[in-house]
Design an enzyme around this catalytic site. Sequence first.
Site, PDB file in Angstrom:
ATOM      1  N   VAL A  47       4.079  -1.551  -1.755  1.00 12.42           N
ATOM      2  CA  VAL A  47       4.956  -1.496  -0.586  1.00 12.42           C
ATOM      3  C   VAL A  47       4.164  -1.844   0.679  1.00 12.42           C
ATOM      4  O   VAL A  47       4.679  -2.517   1.581  1.00 12.42           O
ATOM      5  CB  VAL A  47       5.621  -0.101  -0.444  1.00 12.42           C
ATOM      6  N   CYS A  48       2.914  -1.429   0.728  1.00 12.95           N
ATOM      7  CA  CYS A  48       2.083  -1.606   1.930  1.00 12.95           C
ATOM      8  C   CYS A  48       2.043  -3.047   2.438  1.00 12.95           C
ATOM      9  O   CYS A  48       2.255  -3.281   3.633  1.00 12.95           O
ATOM     10  CB  CYS A  48       0.674  -1.084   1.695  1.00 12.95           C
TER      11      CYS A  48
END
Length: 188
Positions: A47-48
């Site tokens: 997700v980062c």
Amino acid sequence: MGTIGTTIKPFKATAFKAGEDFFEVTDEDVKGKWAVFFFYPADFTFVCPTELEDLGEHYDQLQKLGVEVYGVSTDTHFSHKAWHDTSERIGKLKFPFLGDQLHTLSKNFDVLREDMGLADRATFVVDPDGVIQIMEQTCEGVGRNANELVRKIRAAQYVRENPGQVCPAAWEEGSETLSPSLDLVGKI
């Protein structure tokens, strides 16, 4: 710490920024300007990079608002550089990444997951006096939205520049604001 209205604690971190040598960033460097501390769990994750890319697409806009952005994870500045050099998404980013391997920032902002040595997914907007004005924290699997962050920063800047005014829900720049008073009680 890490609550609205508190002043950030002293820190010193080594930063990586594309096209520059490693450099030191301290709490003193943040004073006098708006800053975003954008904590994320780790480099080379899932997700980062989507969040960081979204934030990067708004970086020039934030710079025009006088805001500096700092990506922060408990990785080292060396890891940040390696990620930048090997990821198409991260390679486009212009803002600095702070290495927090000693967990100073993560502890100062109270976002460290002690059992894992990783930072939570959290955003802090700090005003020119070093005071936290906005904070957001989400669970591991939920990414943040840079459009909403920019909107909130504009609102915080407006309120700072216009004492006695507040921004209602979904306020956008140029929209009406409110002047809290007894006359408004029960009429909104």
